[in-house]
Motif scaffolding. Sequence first.
Motif, PDB file in Angstrom:
ATOM      1  N   LEU A  58       0.809  -1.218   0.000  1.00 57.65           N
ATOM      2  CA  LEU A  58       0.000   0.000   0.000  1.00 57.65           C
ATOM      3  C   LEU A  58       0.842   1.267   0.000  1.00 57.65           C
ATOM      4  O   LEU A  58       0.312   2.366  -0.159  1.00 57.65           O
ATOM      5  CB  LEU A  58      -0.926   0.004   1.223  1.00 57.65           C
ATOM      6  CG  LEU A  58      -1.957  -1.119   1.293  1.00 57.65           C
ATOM      7  CD1 LEU A  58      -2.620  -1.155   2.667  1.00 57.65           C
ATOM      8  CD2 LEU A  58      -3.017  -0.942   0.208  1.00 57.65           C
ATOM      9  N   GLY A  59       2.147   1.111   0.212  1.00 54.93           N
ATOM     10  CA  GLY A  59       3.028   2.270   0.213  1.00 54.93           C
ATOM     11  C   GLY A  59       2.932   3.127   1.461  1.00 54.93           C
ATOM     12  O   GLY A  59       3.242   4.321   1.427  1.00 54.93           O
ATOM     13  N   ILE A  60       2.506   2.539   2.598  1.00 53.05           N
ATOM     14  CA  ILE A  60       2.362   3.328   3.825  1.00 53.05           C
ATOM     15  C   ILE A  60       3.290   2.835   4.931  1.00 53.05           C
ATOM     16  O   ILE A  60       3.154   3.256   6.085  1.00 53.05           O
ATOM     17  CB  ILE A  60       0.905   3.314   4.339  1.00 53.05           C
ATOM     18  CG1 ILE A  60       0.467   1.888   4.692  1.00 53.05           C
ATOM     19  CG2 ILE A  60      -0.027   3.928   3.313  1.00 53.05           C
ATOM     20  CD1 ILE A  60      -0.899   1.833   5.348  1.00 53.05           C
ATOM     21  N   PHE A  61       4.245   1.955   4.598  1.00 51.23           N
ATOM     22  CA  PHE A  61       5.116   1.387   5.626  1.00 51.23           C
ATOM     23  C   PHE A  61       5.915   2.478   6.329  1.00 51.23           C
ATOM     24  O   PHE A  61       5.887   2.613   7.560  1.00 51.23           O
ATOM     25  CB  PHE A  61       6.052   0.341   5.020  1.00 51.23           C
ATOM     26  CG  PHE A  61       7.010  -0.258   6.007  1.00 51.23           C
ATOM     27  CD1 PHE A  61       6.561  -1.147   6.963  1.00 51.23           C
ATOM     28  CD2 PHE A  61       8.351   0.082   5.992  1.00 51.23           C
ATOM     29  CE1 PHE A  61       7.433  -1.696   7.886  1.00 51.23           C
ATOM     30  CE2 PHE A  61       9.238  -0.458   6.902  1.00 51.23           C
ATOM     31  CZ  PHE A  61       8.780  -1.359   7.849  1.00 51.23           C
ATOM     32  N   ASN A  62       6.641   3.280   5.550  1.00 51.49           N
ATOM     33  CA  ASN A  62       7.458   4.344   6.151  1.00 51.49           C
ATOM     34  C   ASN A  62       6.596   5.395   6.845  1.00 51.49           C
ATOM     35  O   ASN A  62       6.981   5.941   7.888  1.00 51.49           O
ATOM     36  CB  ASN A  62       8.333   5.007   5.082  1.00 51.49           C
ATOM     37  CG  ASN A  62       9.497   4.133   4.666  1.00 51.49           C
ATOM     38  OD1 ASN A  62       9.959   3.309   5.438  1.00 51.49           O
ATOM     39  ND2 ASN A  62       9.961   4.307   3.438  1.00 51.49           N
ATOM     40  N   ARG A  63       5.432   5.688   6.267  1.00 52.21           N
ATOM     41  CA  ARG A  63       4.520   6.672   6.882  1.00 52.21           C
ATOM     42  C   ARG A  63       4.082   6.192   8.259  1.00 52.21           C
ATOM     43  O   ARG A  63       4.012   6.995   9.204  1.00 52.21           O
ATOM     44  CB  ARG A  63       3.302   6.881   5.978  1.00 52.21           C
ATOM     45  CG  ARG A  63       2.224   7.791   6.577  1.00 52.21           C
ATOM     46  CD  ARG A  63       2.683   9.237   6.605  1.00 52.21           C
ATOM     47  NE  ARG A  63       1.676  10.110   7.166  1.00 52.21           N
ATOM     48  CZ  ARG A  63       1.624  10.474   8.467  1.00 52.21           C
ATOM     49  NH1 ARG A  63       2.545  10.029   9.327  1.00 52.21           N
ATOM     50  NH2 ARG A  63       0.688  11.284   8.897  1.00 52.21           N
ATOM     51  N   PRO A  75       8.568  -5.458  -7.100  1.00 50.51           N
ATOM     52  CA  PRO A  75       9.180  -4.406  -7.935  1.00 50.51           C
ATOM     53  C   PRO A  75       8.896  -2.998  -7.427  1.00 50.51           C
ATOM     54  O   PRO A  75       9.758  -2.122  -7.514  1.00 50.51           O
ATOM     55  CB  PRO A  75       8.524  -4.634  -9.317  1.00 50.51           C
ATOM     56  CG  PRO A  75       8.089  -6.059  -9.304  1.00 50.51           C
ATOM     57  CD  PRO A  75       7.694  -6.341  -7.887  1.00 50.51           C
ATOM     58  N   LEU A  76       7.685  -2.790  -6.871  1.00 51.74           N
ATOM     59  CA  LEU A  76       7.355  -1.468  -6.329  1.00 51.74           C
ATOM     60  C   LEU A  76       8.216  -1.150  -5.119  1.00 51.74           C
ATOM     61  O   LEU A  76       8.643  -0.007  -4.919  1.00 51.74           O
ATOM     62  CB  LEU A  76       5.873  -1.414  -5.953  1.00 51.74           C
ATOM     63  CG  LEU A  76       4.870  -1.502  -7.114  1.00 51.74           C
ATOM     64  CD1 LEU A  76       3.454  -1.499  -6.574  1.00 51.74           C
ATOM     65  CD2 LEU A  76       5.073  -0.343  -8.075  1.00 51.74           C
ATOM     66  N   PHE A  77       8.460  -2.162  -4.286  1.00 47.10           N
ATOM     67  CA  PHE A  77       9.301  -1.970  -3.100  1.00 47.10           C
ATOM     68  C   PHE A  77      10.722  -1.596  -3.518  1.00 47.10           C
ATOM     69  O   PHE A  77      11.331  -0.678  -2.952  1.00 47.10           O
ATOM     70  CB  PHE A  77       9.318  -3.245  -2.257  1.00 47.10           C
ATOM     71  CG  PHE A  77      10.203  -3.154  -1.047  1.00 47.10           C
ATOM     72  CD1 PHE A  77       9.769  -2.498   0.094  1.00 47.10           C
ATOM     73  CD2 PHE A  77      11.467  -3.722  -1.045  1.00 47.10           C
ATOM     74  CE1 PHE A  77      10.588  -2.396   1.213  1.00 47.10           C
ATOM     75  CE2 PHE A  77      12.294  -3.634   0.067  1.00 47.10           C
ATOM     76  CZ  PHE A  77      11.841  -2.972   1.204  1.00 47.10           C
ATOM     77  N   GLY A 118      -3.334  -0.977  -9.138  1.00 45.02           N
ATOM     78  CA  GLY A 118      -4.321   0.062  -8.875  1.00 45.02           C
ATOM     79  C   GLY A 118      -3.977   0.867  -7.641  1.00 45.02           C
ATOM     80  O   GLY A 118      -4.097   2.101  -7.634  1.00 45.02           O
ATOM     81  N   LEU A 119      -3.538   0.165  -6.578  1.00 48.77           N
ATOM     82  CA  LEU A 119      -3.163   0.860  -5.346  1.00 48.77           C
ATOM     83  C   LEU A 119      -1.941   1.758  -5.551  1.00 48.77           C
ATOM     84  O   LEU A 119      -1.856   2.847  -4.983  1.00 48.77           O
ATOM     85  CB  LEU A 119      -2.868  -0.163  -4.233  1.00 48.77           C
ATOM     86  CG  LEU A 119      -4.083  -0.922  -3.691  1.00 48.77           C
ATOM     87  CD1 LEU A 119      -3.639  -2.022  -2.753  1.00 48.77           C
ATOM     88  CD2 LEU A 119      -5.044   0.019  -2.969  1.00 48.77           C
ATOM     89  N   SER A 120      -1.001   1.289  -6.403  1.00 47.95           N
ATOM     90  CA  SER A 120       0.184   2.108  -6.670  1.00 47.95           C
ATOM     91  C   SER A 120      -0.175   3.386  -7.389  1.00 47.95           C
ATOM     92  O   SER A 120       0.476   4.423  -7.211  1.00 47.95           O
ATOM     93  CB  SER A 120       1.195   1.306  -7.481  1.00 47.95           C
ATOM     94  OG  SER A 120       0.728   1.086  -8.814  1.00 47.95           O
ATOM     95  N   LYS A 121      -1.227   3.351  -8.196  1.00 51.80           N
ATOM     96  CA  LYS A 121      -1.665   4.538  -8.899  1.00 51.80           C
ATOM     97  C   LYS A 121      -2.367   5.525  -7.970  1.00 51.80           C
ATOM     98  O   LYS A 121      -2.430   6.728  -8.264  1.00 51.80           O
ATOM     99  CB  LYS A 121      -2.608   4.171 -10.061  1.00 51.80           C
ATOM    100  CG  LYS A 121      -1.917   3.413 -11.195  1.00 51.80           C
ATOM    101  CD  LYS A 121      -0.859   4.276 -11.839  1.00 51.80           C
ATOM    102  CE  LYS A 121      -0.197   3.577 -13.005  1.00 51.80           C
ATOM    103  NZ  LYS A 121       0.882   4.415 -13.622  1.00 51.80           N
ATOM    104  N   LEU A 122      -2.897   4.996  -6.869  1.00 58.27           N
ATOM    105  CA  LEU A 122      -3.587   5.872  -5.916  1.00 58.27           C
ATOM    106  C   LEU A 122      -2.601   6.647  -5.038  1.00 58.27           C
ATOM    107  O   LEU A 122      -2.956   7.673  -4.466  1.00 58.27           O
ATOM    108  CB  LEU A 122      -4.506   5.035  -5.009  1.00 58.27           C
ATOM    109  CG  LEU A 122      -5.756   4.446  -5.661  1.00 58.27           C
ATOM    110  CD1 LEU A 122      -6.498   3.577  -4.644  1.00 58.27           C
ATOM    111  CD2 LEU A 122      -6.665   5.542  -6.177  1.00 58.27           C
ATOM    112  N   GLN A 123      -1.363   6.107  -4.918  1.00 59.87           N
ATOM    113  CA  GLN A 123      -0.392   6.753  -4.011  1.00 59.87           C
ATOM    114  C   GLN A 123       0.045   8.104  -4.595  1.00 59.87           C
ATOM    115  O   GLN A 123       0.292   8.214  -5.765  1.00 59.87           O
ATOM    116  CB  GLN A 123       0.806   5.834  -3.805  1.00 59.87           C
ATOM    117  CG  GLN A 123       0.431   4.493  -3.215  1.00 59.87           C
ATOM    118  CD  GLN A 123      -0.387   4.623  -1.948  1.00 59.87           C
ATOM    119  OE1 GLN A 123      -0.068   5.450  -1.099  1.00 59.87           O
ATOM    120  NE2 GLN A 123      -1.428   3.841  -1.805  1.00 59.87           N
TER     121      GLN A 123
END
Length: 279
Positions: free
Chosen positions: A29-34, A99-101, A274-279
């Motif tokens: 989800l791209g919220i780990f660091n946050r 790959p996103l990570f 889809g989630l990567s596009k929302l970030q």
Amino acid sequence: MLKNIIGGIAIGIANVIPGVSGGTMMVILGIFNRMMDAISGVFKKENSHRKDDIIFILQVLVGAAIGIIGFAKILEVLFEYYPTQTIYWFIGLIAFSIPLFIKNEMKGERLAIIPFIAGLVIVFGLEYLNPGEGKTIVNPDFPALSSNLFIKMMVMGAISGATMIMPGVSGSMVLLILGEYYLFKSYLANVTSFRLDVIMPLGFMAIGIALGIVVSAKLCQYFTKTHKAGFLSLILGLVIASSLVLIPFDVSYDVGLVMTSLVAVLFGGAIVYGLSKLQ
């Protein structure tokens, strides 16, 4: 707000399933660091964004609670009727997040071989120790309320909270290895009964989860700042191994199962995209 709650729901669902990590879901989800920054920021003496950090954490936790409690029975149905496809769906979620990570989190960092291998070994070791979930039977006869039970639930909660943050390490799998996973699922399945012998142990477990999350987040943030390449390489090893150990090799595959499993993998990939596009 809505995106954070939805993300929390996904994290909660992941934490119910042995082998799937809530921390990995945060990476997806791209919220780990946050989340690491928010938890650390709450306890800083000077933090002008403390209110925003608290709101963010609460939104994710509300979503996680909904995911854990509200979707537990849905997942049981999915695993009962479509067990292999459900597993491949999670494999797709994890595999397509790698790959996103690498692109978003490890940019500019070189892979540290030893921590990377250590991450692989940790997950493979947990899988080796994993006795297998089997058929979960919800037992309505819960242990009598006692101080020993409350202490045990706090310890279980601390383990769950710590592994909830760490990508690649499944808290449910750890509880399964310790022999406490079935009790945990039984409490969750009966939480809406509002029985005292269910609510009180879960309350102490919630305290343990909070402590585990705070300690784990502090450690994650420390290693991210002091040993970033090594720590991210460790996480990468954990995540890659998580996608591999989930592959069900003990299933009899036919053309239909192979095709539907492939669709499930691609569906997981589509969700990540889809989630990567929302970030």
